[in-house]
Design an enzyme around this catalytic site. Structure first.
Site, PDB file in Angstrom:
ATOM      1  N   CYS A   1       0.653  -1.515  -0.072  1.00 33.97           N
ATOM      2  CA  CYS A   1      -0.001  -0.068   0.051  1.00 33.97           C
ATOM      3  C   CYS A   1       0.403   1.536   0.180  1.00 33.97           C
ATOM      4  CB  CYS A   1      -1.431  -0.262   1.057  1.00 33.97           C
ATOM      5  SG  CYS A   1      -1.975   1.539   1.403  1.00 33.97           S
TER       6      CYS A   1
ATOM      7  N   CYS B   1       0.389   4.641   6.729  1.00 36.43           N
ATOM      8  CA  CYS B   1       0.034   4.803   7.893  1.00 36.43           C
ATOM      9  C   CYS B   1       0.847   4.102   9.175  1.00 36.43           C
ATOM     10  CB  CYS B   1      -1.023   3.501   8.226  1.00 36.43           C
ATOM     11  SG  CYS B   1      -2.514   4.857   6.383  1.00 36.43           S
TER      12      CYS B   1
ATOM     13  N   CYS C   1       0.605   0.239  10.019  1.00 36.12           N
ATOM     14  CA  CYS C   1       0.433  -0.795   9.457  1.00 36.12           C
ATOM     15  C   CYS C   1       1.603  -1.348   8.981  1.00 36.12           C
ATOM     16  CB  CYS C   1      -0.437  -0.120   8.121  1.00 36.12           C
ATOM     17  SG  CYS C   1      -1.603  -1.273   7.571  1.00 36.12           S
TER      18      CYS C   1
ATOM     19  N   CYS D   1     -15.732  -9.832   5.896  1.00 37.93           N
ATOM     20  CA  CYS D   1     -15.063  -8.170   6.125  1.00 37.93           C
ATOM     21  C   CYS D   1     -14.126  -8.438   5.104  1.00 37.93           C
ATOM     22  CB  CYS D   1     -15.318  -7.663   6.981  1.00 37.93           C
ATOM     23  SG  CYS D   1     -14.192  -5.712   6.372  1.00 37.93           S
TER      24      CYS D   1
ATOM     25  N   CYS E   1     -19.177  -6.473   4.065  1.00 36.63           N
ATOM     26  CA  CYS E   1     -18.883  -6.062   4.366  1.00 36.63           C
ATOM     27  C   CYS E   1     -17.279  -5.623   3.264  1.00 36.63           C
ATOM     28  CB  CYS E   1     -18.747  -5.554   6.050  1.00 36.63           C
ATOM     29  SG  CYS E   1     -17.601  -4.145   5.930  1.00 36.63           S
TER      30      CYS E   1
ATOM     31  N   CYS F   1     -19.307   1.759   8.929  1.00 41.53           N
ATOM     32  CA  CYS F   1     -18.521   1.094   9.231  1.00 41.53           C
ATOM     33  C   CYS F   1     -17.364   2.069   9.758  1.00 41.53           C
ATOM     34  CB  CYS F   1     -18.282  -0.612   9.124  1.00 41.53           C
ATOM     35  SG  CYS F   1     -17.185  -1.433  10.532  1.00 41.53           S
TER      36      CYS F   1
ATOM     37  N   ARG G   1     -18.000  -2.463  18.092  1.00 44.14           N
ATOM     38  CA  ARG G   1     -16.806  -3.169  18.606  1.00 44.14           C
ATOM     39  C   ARG G   1     -15.301  -3.317  18.908  1.00 44.14           C
ATOM     40  NH1 ARG G   1     -17.170  -3.887  12.490  1.00 44.14           N
ATOM     41  NH2 ARG G   1     -19.140  -4.877  13.121  1.00 44.14           N
TER      42      ARG G   1
END
Length: 334
Positions: free
Chosen positions: A61, A65, A68, A105, A137, A197, A269
């Site tokens: 990616c 971030c 991550c 998801c 999701c 979400c 959650r």
């Protein structure tokens, strides 16, 4: 000491920072007690939505971030994998459903959705998983309104796009996109008619004011998110904030209780970080208003609680899985 803010029992999106600060800093026992009362008003206590999460495209990616492992800007040792075949995803969804999950998801390490062959493949995945009778999701990065509408037409139930942290602290975590980009994607999701979400991560070096601000951003959306995941940072070697001090149980419980009070109708959650929590700590989170978990051994690239441990947890606390919306509709029709 009683809560002094007005309209305590109403679903509202005009919360002020001052009100949320008062809620957040309420003595913990009282906070849990009040959050539990709110929870009972809108949900059956002990009913937990069980979700499963699969990385359908891992690593590579372009975002930076700092938490991550999938970012190319971090030094985490992770094997980059292309988009999974349709059959692999469907098999994983079948297994998740057999293990009790009612929401599946799919996550892809993309900065944003692109209108290409990979997106066409994802639409086929959504349709195939939806045909299994399980909620679907996806979390694929930023998406336009038209792209989200295509996913909804394919059978998507919900789209995940976390705010991560407060607007003020966001630039300390991510610089390859702006906070406004996050909010724009949430607006695109809402305009498409899909459920939202969206939550965040604690334990990244943020202050309590940052946590309060993040909750304020979520609770004051024109329509509050249907699902609010509360994640705690999972330490990953090679990420820029992998050495943060672990989050205290009380901080997690306080975040969940505050989220429950601010967003009474939202599913809250207990997400990433649960693997390192004791059964007792998780029980406190459920008492504070959490009513959803991720099941399975893995969440994208991080460890998670396995189904055997979750079986012990559910049996010990008398918890039961929440039915999917499709199961509920079938019961009504019959």
């Amino acid at each position: 000491m009683e809560f002094s803010f007005n309209h305590k029992d109403e679903v509202r999106n005009n919360w002020t920072i001052e009100e949320i600060t008062e809620v957040y800093h309420t003595p913990l026992m009282q906070l849990i007690d009040y959050a539990g009362d709110i929870h009972k008003k809108y949900y059956e206590r002990g009913e937990i939505q069980v979700c499963a999460l699969l990385s359908i495209k891992t690593g590579g990616c372009s975002e930076n971030c700092s938490y991550c492992a999938q970012s190319v800007k971090n030094d985490a040792e992770i094997e980059v994998e292309p988009l999974l075949p349709l059959e692999t995803v469907v098999d994983a969804a079948k297994e998740a459903k057999a293990d009790g999950a009612t929401r599946f998801c799919m996550g892809a390490a993309w900065r944003n959705v692109r209108d290409n062959k990979d997106f066409d493949k994802v639409l086929k995945m959504i349709s195939a998983v939806n045909d299994l009778g399980i909620e679907v999701c996806s979390t694929l990065g930023m998406a336009t309104e038209e792209q989200v509408k295509k996913m909804k037409a394919a059978g998507l139930t919900s789209y995940n796009h976390n705010l991560d942290t407060s607007e003020a602290y966001y630039k300390e975590i991510i610089t390859t996109r702006k906070y406004g980009d996050r909010l724009q994607t949430l607006e695109n999701i809402r305009k498409s008619g899909l459920s939202i979400c969206s939550g965040g991560i604690i334990g990244m070096g943020e202050s309590e004011d940052d946590r309060i601000s993040m909750l304020h951003s979520l609770a004051t959306l024109e329509q509050q998110p249907e699902s609010v995941p509360i994640n705690t940072l999972v330490k990953l070697n090679g990420t820029r904030i992998g050495e943060q001090k672990p989050v205290e149980t009380w901080d997690i419980v306080r975040m969940i209780a505050t989220a429950r009070i601010l967003m009474p109708k939202s599913i809250v959650r207990l997400s990433a970080g649960r693997e390192s929590m004791s059964y007792e700590a998780q029980a406190l989170c459920f008492l504070a208003g959490a009513n959803s978990i991720f099941s399975g051994d893995k969440l994208l690239t991080t460890r998670n609680v396995g189904k055997s441990k979750d079986s012990i947890l559910f049996d010990s606390l008398g918890l039961k899985p929440r039915k999917s919306h499709q199961e509920t509709l079938q019961e009504v029709e019959n």
